[in-house]
Enzyme design. Structure first.
Site, PDB file in Angstrom:
ATOM      1  N   CYS A   1       0.751  -1.112  -0.068  1.00 18.82           N
ATOM      2  CA  CYS A   1      -0.062  -0.094   0.031  1.00 18.82           C
ATOM      3  C   CYS A   1       0.908   1.418   0.155  1.00 18.82           C
ATOM      4  O   CYS A   1       2.008   0.860   0.238  1.00 18.82           O
ATOM      5  CB  CYS A   1      -1.006   0.048   1.145  1.00 18.82           C
TER       6      CYS A   1
ATOM      7  N   GLY B   1      -1.368   0.835  -4.949  1.00 15.48           N
ATOM      8  CA  GLY B   1      -2.705   0.521  -4.465  1.00 15.48           C
ATOM      9  C   GLY B   1      -3.637   1.146  -5.117  1.00 15.48           C
ATOM     10  O   GLY B   1      -3.803   2.566  -5.154  1.00 15.48           O
TER      11      GLY B   1
ATOM     12  N   ASN C   1       1.194   0.079   5.899  1.00 20.74           N
ATOM     13  CA  ASN C   1       1.424  -0.659   4.849  1.00 20.74           C
ATOM     14  C   ASN C   1       2.378  -1.909   5.065  1.00 20.74           C
ATOM     15  O   ASN C   1       3.461  -1.920   6.020  1.00 20.74           O
ATOM     16  CB  ASN C   1       2.444   0.293   3.641  1.00 20.74           C
ATOM     17  N   GLY C   2       1.673  -3.159   4.821  1.00 19.35           N
ATOM     18  CA  GLY C   2       2.577  -4.403   5.159  1.00 19.35           C
ATOM     19  C   GLY C   2       1.428  -5.484   5.621  1.00 19.35           C
ATOM     20  O   GLY C   2       0.099  -5.302   5.373  1.00 19.35           O
TER      21      GLY C   2
ATOM     22  N   TYR D   1      10.026  -4.627  -8.522  1.00 13.94           N
ATOM     23  CA  TYR D   1       8.677  -4.300  -9.328  1.00 13.94           C
ATOM     24  C   TYR D   1       7.607  -3.308  -8.630  1.00 13.94           C
ATOM     25  O   TYR D   1       7.180  -2.409  -9.119  1.00 13.94           O
ATOM     26  CB  TYR D   1       7.762  -5.691  -9.198  1.00 13.94           C
TER      27      TYR D   1
ATOM     28  N   THR E   1       7.651  -1.675 -15.920  1.00 14.65           N
ATOM     29  CA  THR E   1       8.598  -1.931 -14.765  1.00 14.65           C
ATOM     30  C   THR E   1       9.846  -2.286 -15.519  1.00 14.65           C
ATOM     31  O   THR E   1      11.025  -2.550 -14.801  1.00 14.65           O
ATOM     32  CB  THR E   1       8.219  -2.785 -13.519  1.00 14.65           C
TER      33      THR E   1
ATOM     34  N   ASP F   1      10.845  -9.301 -18.772  1.00 14.68           N
ATOM     35  CA  ASP F   1       9.856  -8.946 -17.694  1.00 14.68           C
ATOM     36  C   ASP F   1      10.420  -8.707 -16.319  1.00 14.68           C
ATOM     37  O   ASP F   1      11.554  -9.373 -16.279  1.00 14.68           O
ATOM     38  CB  ASP F   1       8.594  -9.860 -17.571  1.00 14.68           C
ATOM     39  N   ASP F   2       9.880  -8.053 -15.294  1.00 20.34           N
ATOM     40  CA  ASP F   2      10.855  -7.892 -14.087  1.00 20.34           C
ATOM     41  C   ASP F   2      10.511  -9.225 -13.160  1.00 20.34           C
ATOM     42  O   ASP F   2      11.439  -9.592 -12.622  1.00 20.34           O
ATOM     43  CB  ASP F   2       9.949  -6.666 -13.233  1.00 20.34           C
TER      44      ASP F   2
END
Length: 503
Positions: free
Chosen positions: A2, A28, A101-102, A257, A303, A365-366
């Site tokens: 987030c 987010g 966040n987490g 990413y 990314t 791609d990442d």
């Protein structure tokens, strides 16, 4: 994953919080919220949707005050209803709000303790509400009518003793100030900065430094693992280490990413780290396929562009933009549901045929997570006339669930789990597949900050840095957060809404 933001200023903060959340929108897209404080009143607006959709002019006018916090939500714990949007608030003690966040790995035990011992009720399925109540209870234990920074730091120390998992949080105490703190492993990022004005110094805290840049704040530094920051309403800032044994174990997937390339996390430029990822991946290709027949390197936007460009330069082959992205489609990886992810790929990307026709193409791609996106993109390259389609991942195979706030909840949904790299290659339909080595990936980040001796690389190696993740916990996570479980919750919520509307 987030995005969080907090601001103590000399004037209204509503527009700055809105602008900061817009910059953090990539973290987010499910919900957004802002809470501000003016005198003894708190003002809140939150709902499902993008920042630009949640906040209208009428909402902004009501978000009064020189202090506030904000959040953009990416759903992992809880359901996807607006009730789970943040910030959360409790009125005791003092009036405390929090954005997080987490993911807490001992949320179930904490919820029980809060009810039985702390006499606190949790109203949602969100572990962020649990974190808020733990912090509020630790503040209440100080037993003071008016608190100071020592009381706040002691409360954060209590949070560290009780909470396990990943948490970067910003809290607001009504009439006092903003508090930001980071878990003892520093798994999720948190940075703060300051801005000098004619009226004095303003402070801001955010998940990524790009939010500081966008609002003209000077980046001071990242908060250390276990460290807390207190900024009072009068503009005084103080930090203190609140954990007993803090150590760096930053989530390496932030660099792969999650974060924007123009961010700096723990003194490491995300952009430079991704350049080094491309360099190391090219070295591996030259080592195992010195006589490769690659005609062109094409990134899968957005990314992977940085790594792909450096990889092409190191290989000495052409770099081309072969896919055009529809910028009005959200990030596929964080969409809540496999069917929605599948449907969105061709809406999101369109191939330029002439960059593929009759060529041996290396797609970069990442990462490869569920594999459905990779499979469809490879087929798009074939449909556009590619002679051979090779695939390169800037990170190692994702084989294990993430428990610290990223939506990789069940190993059965990860294409590389219990598969060899050759089997993954067949499953996604590539002619050849190459992954980054974990040691090389960690080197690309550690090179610019030797203090990063350890990383949370659990999605790649299954080693969970908090040391409390059991197979039983992973099984419970699978049952509650896989795509089928989320779909069932959405159906139940839709039924409730329909019953309400028909009542």
């Amino acid at each position: 994953m987030c995005g969080i933001i907090g601001l103590v200023a000399k004037g209204p903060v509503n527009q700055s919080l809105y602008d900061g959340l817009t910059v953090l929108q990539h973290r987010g897209q499910d919900a957004a919220g802002i809470m501000t404080c003016e005198g003894s009143r708190l003002y809140l607006r939150k709902d499902n949707g993008l920042v630009r959709d949640v906040f209208r002019q009428s909402h902004m006018l009501r978000l009064r005050g020189n202090m506030g916090i904000g959040h953009v939500r990416y759903p992992t714990a809880g359901c996807e209803s607006s009730a789970e949007a943040q910030p959360f608030y409790v009125n005791s003690p003092y009036g405390v709000s929090l954005a997080h966040n987490g993911n807490l790995t001992n949320a179930a035990e904490l919820q029980q303790d809060l009810f039985l011992e702390d006499l606190r009720h949790i109203n949602t399925n969100s572990d962020s509400e649990i974190l808020l109540n733990v912090f509020a209870h630790e503040l209440a234990r100080q037993g003071k009518l008016r608190i100071d920074h020592n009381d706040v730091f002691e409360a954060v120390a209590g949070v560290h003793r009780r909470c396990k998992g990943a948490y970067a949080a910003v809290a607001m105490i009504m009439g006092y100030g903003i508090i930001a703190f980071r878990d003892p492993y520093g798994i999720r990022p948190l940075v703060y900065g300051k801005r000098e004005t004619a009226l004095g110094t303003e402070y801001m805290v955010a998940s990524e430094s790009v939010a500081l840049d966008a609002l003209g704040f000077e980046r001071v530094r990242d908060l250390e693992p276990g460290e807390a920051l207190v900024v009072t309403l009068d503009g005084k800032a103080e930090t203190r280490q609140c954990a007993e044994n803090p150590q760096y174990a930053t989530c390496i997937f932030e660099y792969v990413y999650l974060a924007r390339p123009d961010s700096i996390i723990d003194d490491v430029s995300v952009y430079k780290a991704r350049l080094r990822m491309g360099e190391k991946l090219a070295e591996k290709i030259l080592r195992i396929r010195p006589d490769h027949d690659i005609d062109v390197v094409i990134p899968i936007p957005d990314t992977s562009r940085t790594a792909a460009l450096q990889l092409a330069n190191r290989l000495g082959v052409k770099y081309r933009e072969g896919f055009i992205k529809n910028r009005y489609i959200g990030r596929t990886f964080i969409m809540p549901g496999q069917q929605q992810r599948k449907k969105s790929v061709r809406q999101k990307l369109n191939a330029i045929d002439l960059e593929f026709r009759d060529k041996t193409v290396l797609l970069v791609d990442d990462s490869i997570v569920r594999g459905t996106t990779s499979e469809q993109i490879i087929q798009m390259a074939r449909d556009s006339g590619a002679r051979k389609v090779y695939f390169a991942s800037a990170s190692p195979p994702v084989r294990y669930p993430n428990v610290y706030g990223i939506d990789m909840p069940t190993k059965e949904e990860l294409i590389a789990h219990d598969r060899t790299e050759e089997e993954v290659c067949v499953a996604i339909g590539a002619d050849w597949l190459v992954f980054q080595d974990l040691a090389d990936l960690e080197y690309t980040v550690r090179k610019r900050n030797a203090r990063l001796e350890r990383f949370d690389s659990s999605v790649f190696n299954g080693e969970y840095v908090t040391g409390d993740v059991s197979e039983q916990y992973l099984d419970q996570l699978r049952d509650s957060r896989n795509d089928s479980a989320k779909e069932k919750r959405r159906e139940e919520e839709a039924e409730i809404i329909e019953l309400h509307n028909n009542a």
